[in-house]
Design an enzyme around this catalytic site. Structure first.
Site, PDB file in Angstrom:
ATOM      1  CG  HIS A 249      42.550  40.055  36.008  1.00 35.98           C
ATOM      2  ND1 HIS A 249      42.130  39.273  37.058  1.00 35.98           N
ATOM      3  CD2 HIS A 249      43.851  40.381  36.292  1.00 35.98           C
ATOM      4  CE1 HIS A 249      43.113  39.140  37.937  1.00 35.98           C
ATOM      5  NE2 HIS A 249      44.176  39.795  37.491  1.00 35.98           N
ATOM      6  CD  GLU A 250      46.470  41.855  33.816  1.00 27.86           C
ATOM      7  OE1 GLU A 250      46.959  42.719  34.576  1.00 27.86           O
ATOM      8  OE2 GLU A 250      46.580  40.629  34.033  1.00 27.86           O
TER       9      GLU A 250
ATOM     10  CG  HIS B 290      45.828  44.662  38.366  1.00 26.60           C
ATOM     11  ND1 HIS B 290      45.701  44.461  39.725  1.00 26.60           N
ATOM     12  CD2 HIS B 290      46.030  43.430  37.814  1.00 26.60           C
ATOM     13  CE1 HIS B 290      45.817  43.161  39.985  1.00 26.60           C
ATOM     14  NE2 HIS B 290      46.012  42.513  38.846  1.00 26.60           N
TER      15      HIS B 290
ATOM     16  CG  HIS C 130      43.908  49.421  42.995  1.00 29.76           C
ATOM     17  ND1 HIS C 130      44.347  48.269  43.613  1.00 29.76           N
ATOM     18  CD2 HIS C 130      43.667  50.295  44.013  1.00 29.76           C
ATOM     19  CE1 HIS C 130      44.350  48.438  44.921  1.00 29.76           C
ATOM     20  NE2 HIS C 130      43.951  49.667  45.199  1.00 29.76           N
TER      21      HIS C 130
END
Length: 713
Positions: A495-496, A499, A502
């Site tokens: 999940h991290e 980020h 991105h």
């Protein structure tokens, strides 16, 4: 979770506290490729060995935190902030004397960058650095930059220099879409501060902004403050579950996983007992937000907060939440029945399901049905193996490799922080990720992503490389084994990293909209999408190996894990709908029709279904009301978009390079420089409706695609 800060008109458009038309797309092809370094080493091995900290002290000069020379000592923050403030003054002069045009936007962005490069870094250091002197110096830098931001947000001459550009139709039409968008975002942030109002109203707006900041800080502290009760009021046999302090028992949380029903009930009723000071603080915060929104021209705070998001307005959000609630209701009732059955089996005297029951009993049901004891999985998820798995996935999808790079002396704040270079196969070095993964004293207990430096195209044609930190709280390795992750930890890591990618690939021309600096309900899409990859056997099979035997993780164990996540998932989602609706009502029409507690009671009974417990006030512990005010729905909407992207583009082949490149081009490359719905449309090749979002979330509860695919092989 995103933890980048926001500094009004000139800070980063933070995706965490949180604010794109057609952007310029990836700038990679137009920028000279960064050369490959011979000092890089494979990422997997780097995380399964202890860092060679002693080497750093013997060789090389001291570089300072993140390679910033001044930050080799705490006093360096003062030097860095003074340099930023001097540069700011020069840039303000330039902005005010430059004729309106594209150059105006570039100067504004450089202004934003010079402040963010100190403030974003200081925001991280003030909570994560182990040395108090560094934390205090960073805190002071944040205050100093914050004061400058207040000045800039009330600088009428600066505002007018941007206004001249945006009121000249011919000039506006000549701007490329990304430049126009960024100019409009700066103007939006100016007007939020009330700069377009007359002098008296402008002062009121400034005072309200200051008051809101103070109330937010006070409320946030109060959400974690423990409650205490006289010892004799608690049954003796449960007292040992809590902290004892003289004649009192301290309750510092909900103890949601405690097996004893009475322990959970006591914790719930005592921890959530209303605190008059906290209640007044919340009421003042909500009312001040409403006053500010009305002052700057919005009917409610929610209307103001949802500008530029996927949802666009609170009416759409409520339509989304109500439709989702309707579709969930039958499934939620079935989940509560299942929980009631398990509670009756374990506690026949009292089988009514209460709000403190679902987390514990759903866990019991999962364990009983699927045998997903974390200790069975951990040996297959060594940290090094998981990092290698991410490396394989990113390489096959996006042509990206992660390499460990030895940090210079003084560059990191703890010797177990690893530095990763993010390298594209043709574009070269894209940026750096500092991995602060391990538990240590006084480190915040949260998994999150921090932007330290945003990417932007500099005047000399070079690209300013983004720098981010990923913070997790993983156990350290032992003499007998490397760091081993539970399935939940592995999913959080993916999940991290979503980020972080991105941030690396949102290569916009302007720092103000780089990477994760985009609307809240879009910001979680890349991270949630990575969870789908983390739960797909075809991906997991690339890296999950027993750290001792090398045996791959059996398919049926992944299948059981995925199936177990569906247990009581409808009730979990219904709870999120309740929280999101409560958030919308609190930030809707004022004055509120009832007290915040009465509204909580009504909303809980309508949108969750479990009874409100008298003399409790859960809203006083709702910390997201500060950072996610009027935007708590974002997590559900982001999950709906991620689910649609997964099914449309990656379900058939999670390593599909063409889909990966499209994902980069349509969704990641623009950061916040393009309207989020246009990015979603570009990826899905259609404009999804509210019904599409709801259907995606509901279908996720019903179907286990991974199991289906495994069974069909």
């Amino acid at each position: 979770m995103l933890c980048t800060g926001r500094l009004g008109g000139f800070g980063a458009r933070a995706a965490a506290l949180w604010p794109g038309r057609a952007g310029r797309g990836s700038l990679g092809a137009g920028i000279r490729a960064r050369r490959v370094s011979t000092s890089w080493s494979p990422v997997g091995a780097a995380f399964n060995v202890k860092p060679q900290g002693s080497r750093w002290d013997l060789f090389g000069e001291r570089r300072g935190l993140f390679g910033v020379p001044e930050l080799s000592v705490p006093e360096g923050f003062h030097i860095a902030q003074e340099k930023a403030l001097r540069k700011t003054e020069l840039l303000v002069e330039r902005a005010c004397s430059t004729p309106p045009g594209p150059q105006t936007v570039l100067i504004f962005d450089e202004l934003s960058d010079s402040l963010c490069r100190v403030a974003d870094l200081a925001d991280f250091v003030k909570i994560a650095h182990p040395e108090p002197a560094f934390r205090e110096a960073a805190e002071e830098a944040c205050r100093s930059i914050g004061t400058m931001v207040e000045k800039l947000n009330t600088n009428v001459e600066l505002y007018q220099s941007l206004q001249k550009l945006l009121t000249d139709k011919k000039l506006v039409d000549s701007l490329d879409p990304e430049t126009r968008r960024v100019a409009e975002l700066f103007m939006f942030d100016f007007e939020i501060s009330g700069i377009h109002l007359d002098k008296e109203k402008r002062k009121t707006a400034v005072d309200l902004n200051v008051k809101i900041l103070d109330l937010s800080s006070t409320f946030l502290m109060g959400t974690n403050f423990p409650n205490k009760i006289e010892k004799h009021l608690l049954p003796e046999h449960i007292r040992h579950n809590f902290i004892s302090a003289g004649d009192h028992i301290i309750i510092d949380g909900l103890h949601a996983e405690a097996p004893d029903d009475l322990v959970r009930e006591a914790a719930y009723k005592i921890f959530l007992y209303p605190n008059a000071v906290q209640l007044k603080c919340l009421e003042e915060l909500l009312s001040s937000r409403d006053l500010l929104a009305k002052l700057v021209g919005y009917s409610t705070f929610s209307h103001r907060a949802l500008q530029g998001t996927i949802a666009k307005n609170p009416e759409t959000v409520m339509q989304f939440l109500e439709k989702l609630s309707d579709k969930l209701s039958e499934r939620t009732l079935k989940d509560f029945e299942m929980i009631r059955g398990m509670k009756m089996k374990l506690n026949p005297q009292n089988s009514e399901v209460m709000p403190w029951d679902p987390p514990y009993y759903s866990g019991v049901i999962r364990a009983e049905r699927y045998n997903i004891e974390p200790s069975l999985y951990c040996p297959f998820f060594s940290l090094g193996a998981c990092m290698e798995g991410l490396n394989i996935l990113l390489n096959r999808l996006l042509g990206i490799s992660l390499y460990a790079e030895q940090p210079a002396k003084g560059e990191v704040w703890s010797e177990d922080v690893r530095k990763l270079a993010v390298v594209h196969e043709s574009e070269g070095l894209l940026g750096y990720i500092y991995c602060d993964f391990f538990q240590r004293a006084d480190k915040p207990h949260q998994d999150c992503h921090f932007t330290i430096r945003g990417g932007r195209l500099k005047e000399d044609g070079d690209y300013q490389l983004p720098v981010v930190v990923l913070m997790l709280n993983l156990p350290r390795s032992s003499k007998s084994s490397p760091t081993l992750l539970t399935p939940g930890m592995m999913e959080n890591l993916f999940h991290e990293m979503g980020h972080a990618m991105h941030s690396m690939l949102g290569r916009t021309r302007y720092q103000h909209v780089t990477g994760t600096r985009c609307p809240t309900d879009f910001a979680e899409v890349p991270s949630i999408l990575m969870e789908y990859f983390a739960n797909d056997y075809r991906v997991v099979n690339q890296f999950a190996r027993h750290y001792q035997t090398g045996q791959p993780l059996p398919k049926n164990m992944v299948s059981r894990l995925c199936e177990s996540k569906k247990v009581c998932a409808a009730a979990d989602m219904q709870l999120q709908v309740f929280y999101s609706t409560l958030d919308q009502i609190y930030h809707g029409k004022h004055p509120l029709r009832n007290s915040t507690t009465d509204i909580l009671k009504e909303t809980q009974e309508k949108f969750y279904g479990l009874p409100y417990v008298p003399n409790t006030a859960w809203q006083l512990r709702f910390s997201h009301l500060v950072g996610y005010g009027a935007k708590y729905y974002s997590y559900l909407m982001s999950r709906a978009v991620a689910c649609m992207v997964w099914k449309e583009c990656f379900l058939q082949d999670p390593f599909n390079r063409a889909a990966g490149e499209r994902y980069r081009r349509e969704m990641l490359a623009h950061g916040g420089g393009r309207e989020p719905m246009l990015m979603v449309e570009g990826m899905l090749q259609k404009c999804p409706s509210v019904d599409d979002f709801v259907s995606a979330l509901i279908s996720d509860l019903d179907l286990d695609f991974e199991t289906f695919l495994m069974d069909s092989e």
